[in-house]
Motif scaffolding. Structure first.
Motif, short mmCIF file in Angstrom:
data_model
loop_
_atom_site.label_atom_id
_atom_site.label_comp_id
_atom_site.label_asym_id
_atom_site.label_seq_id
_atom_site.Cartn_x
_atom_site.Cartn_y
_atom_site.Cartn_z
N THR A 5 0.83 -1.20 0.00
CA THR A 5 0.00 0.00 0.00
C THR A 5 0.87 1.26 0.00
O THR A 5 2.08 1.20 0.28
CB THR A 5 -0.90 0.04 1.24
OG1 THR A 5 -0.07 0.17 2.40
CG2 THR A 5 -1.76 -1.22 1.35
N ALA A 6 0.25 2.38 -0.27
CA ALA A 6 0.96 3.66 -0.20
C ALA A 6 1.50 3.88 1.20
O ALA A 6 2.62 4.37 1.39
CB ALA A 6 0.03 4.80 -0.61
N GLU A 7 0.72 3.51 2.20
CA GLU A 7 1.16 3.68 3.59
C GLU A 7 2.38 2.83 3.89
O GLU A 7 3.31 3.28 4.57
CB GLU A 7 0.02 3.33 4.56
CG GLU A 7 -1.16 4.29 4.51
CD GLU A 7 -2.10 4.07 3.31
OE1 GLU A 7 -2.04 2.98 2.67
OE2 GLU A 7 -2.87 4.99 3.01
N THR A 128 17.07 0.82 -1.99
CA THR A 128 15.71 0.30 -2.08
C THR A 128 14.93 1.10 -3.11
O THR A 128 14.88 2.33 -3.05
CB THR A 128 15.00 0.39 -0.71
OG1 THR A 128 15.78 -0.31 0.25
CG2 THR A 128 13.61 -0.20 -0.78
N LEU A 129 14.31 0.38 -4.02
CA LEU A 129 13.50 0.98 -5.07
C LEU A 129 12.04 0.67 -4.77
O LEU A 129 11.69 -0.48 -4.52
CB LEU A 129 13.92 0.35 -6.40
CG LEU A 129 13.53 0.99 -7.70
CD1 LEU A 129 14.04 2.41 -7.80
CD2 LEU A 129 14.06 0.16 -8.86
N ALA A 130 11.21 1.69 -4.77
CA ALA A 130 9.77 1.51 -4.58
C ALA A 130 9.09 1.97 -5.87
O ALA A 130 8.97 3.16 -6.13
CB ALA A 130 9.27 2.32 -3.38
N VAL A 131 8.69 1.00 -6.68
CA VAL A 131 8.13 1.26 -8.01
C VAL A 131 6.62 1.42 -7.89
O VAL A 131 5.94 0.55 -7.33
CB VAL A 131 8.47 0.11 -8.98
CG1 VAL A 131 7.85 0.37 -10.34
CG2 VAL A 131 9.97 -0.09 -9.08
N THR A 132 6.10 2.51 -8.43
CA THR A 132 4.67 2.77 -8.39
C THR A 132 3.98 2.09 -9.57
O THR A 132 4.42 2.21 -10.71
CB THR A 132 4.40 4.29 -8.46
OG1 THR A 132 5.09 4.92 -7.40
CG2 THR A 132 2.91 4.58 -8.35
N HIS A 133 2.90 1.40 -9.26
CA HIS A 133 2.06 0.80 -10.30
C HIS A 133 0.70 1.47 -10.24
O HIS A 133 0.16 1.71 -9.16
CB HIS A 133 1.93 -0.71 -10.07
CG HIS A 133 3.22 -1.43 -10.30
ND1 HIS A 133 3.59 -1.92 -11.52
CD2 HIS A 133 4.24 -1.71 -9.45
CE1 HIS A 133 4.78 -2.49 -11.42
NE2 HIS A 133 5.20 -2.37 -10.17
N GLU A 141 -2.17 1.83 -7.68
CA GLU A 141 -2.54 0.44 -7.44
C GLU A 141 -1.73 -0.15 -6.30
O GLU A 141 -2.23 -0.90 -5.47
CB GLU A 141 -2.32 -0.39 -8.70
CG GLU A 141 -2.71 -1.85 -8.52
CD GLU A 141 -2.58 -2.64 -9.80
OE1 GLU A 141 -2.97 -3.83 -9.79
OE2 GLU A 141 -2.13 -2.11 -10.83
N GLY A 142 -0.46 0.20 -6.25
CA GLY A 142 0.42 -0.32 -5.21
C GLY A 142 1.86 -0.04 -5.57
O GLY A 142 2.16 0.44 -6.67
N ALA A 143 2.74 -0.34 -4.65
CA ALA A 143 4.17 -0.14 -4.88
C ALA A 143 4.88 -1.48 -4.77
O ALA A 143 4.57 -2.28 -3.89
CB ALA A 143 4.75 0.85 -3.88
N GLU A 144 5.80 -1.68 -5.66
CA GLU A 144 6.62 -2.88 -5.65
C GLU A 144 7.97 -2.50 -5.03
O GLU A 144 8.65 -1.59 -5.52
CB GLU A 144 6.80 -3.35 -7.09
CG GLU A 144 7.67 -4.55 -7.27
CD GLU A 144 7.87 -4.89 -8.74
OE1 GLU A 144 8.48 -5.94 -9.00
OE2 GLU A 144 7.43 -4.12 -9.63
N ILE A 145 8.34 -3.17 -3.96
CA ILE A 145 9.61 -2.88 -3.28
C ILE A 145 10.68 -3.80 -3.86
O ILE A 145 10.52 -5.02 -3.84
CB ILE A 145 9.48 -3.07 -1.75
CG1 ILE A 145 8.31 -2.25 -1.19
CG2 ILE A 145 10.79 -2.72 -1.07
CD1 ILE A 145 8.38 -0.76 -1.43
#
Length: 174
Positions: A5-7, A128-133, A141-145
């Protein structure tokens, strides 16, 4: 692929040590918290920016502690109405300590290899990469860590390259 989640993604702001970098590639975003303020702006109505204050306060706290928050916004010119709105908000980001640069899309060479399939992303401490989808309607939609060293190293190279090409916010004219 597991999405958080964004949180959950935003928890990374409480744990990064030195540098948080955001790459934005969209010419318009559909963020629920922005819907009302953006609609007001489009009508020429005033905004008290209460919705924006949590981000600005967090940014100020982090940068006052010596941490860096940077962002490159890649934009199509002429810029969209949404990007014009972001341009007007940027001085508040800057005042809070966030460095934002703008890069016209036409200044990027054809075939440039963006990591994460051309999605937006946050890079924390070059580790650490947090990719936004995004969903098809443009909403989060969510983030891929991602911590895979090869992917993260690619993002670090792209961050450094784009940062050097991008125009500081106070010099950019659309």
């Amino acid at each position: 692929m597991v999405l958080v989640t964004a949180e959950q993604r935003d928890e990374l702001f409480s744990t990064f040590k030195k540098d948080a970098f955001h790459l934005e590639l969209q010419d318009e975003y559909r963020v629920s918290i922005e819907d009302g303020p953006y609609a007001k702006w489009r009508k020429g109505e005033p905004d008290d920016f209460a919705w924006f204050r949590p981000w600005l306060d967090q940014t100020h706290t982090l940068t006052a502690a010596g941490k860096s928050i940077r962002r490159v916004r890649i934009v199509t010119e002429p810029v969209s109405e949404y990007i014009r709105w972001e341009l007007e908000l940027t001085p508040m980001n800057h005042e809070a300590g966030e460095e934002i640069r703008w890069l016209p899309r036409q200044h990027i060479q054809d075939g440039f290899n963006f990591p994460a399939s051309g999605n937006d992303w946050w890079l924390f401490d070059g580790e650490t990469l947090a990719v936004t989808h995004f969903r098809p309607d443009g909403r989060f939609e969510g983030a891929e860590i991602i911590t895979d060293p090869t992917m993260v190293e690619h993002a670090v190279r792209v961050r450094d390259q784009l940062w050097s090409l991008a125009i500081p916010y106070n010099e950019y004219t659309s």
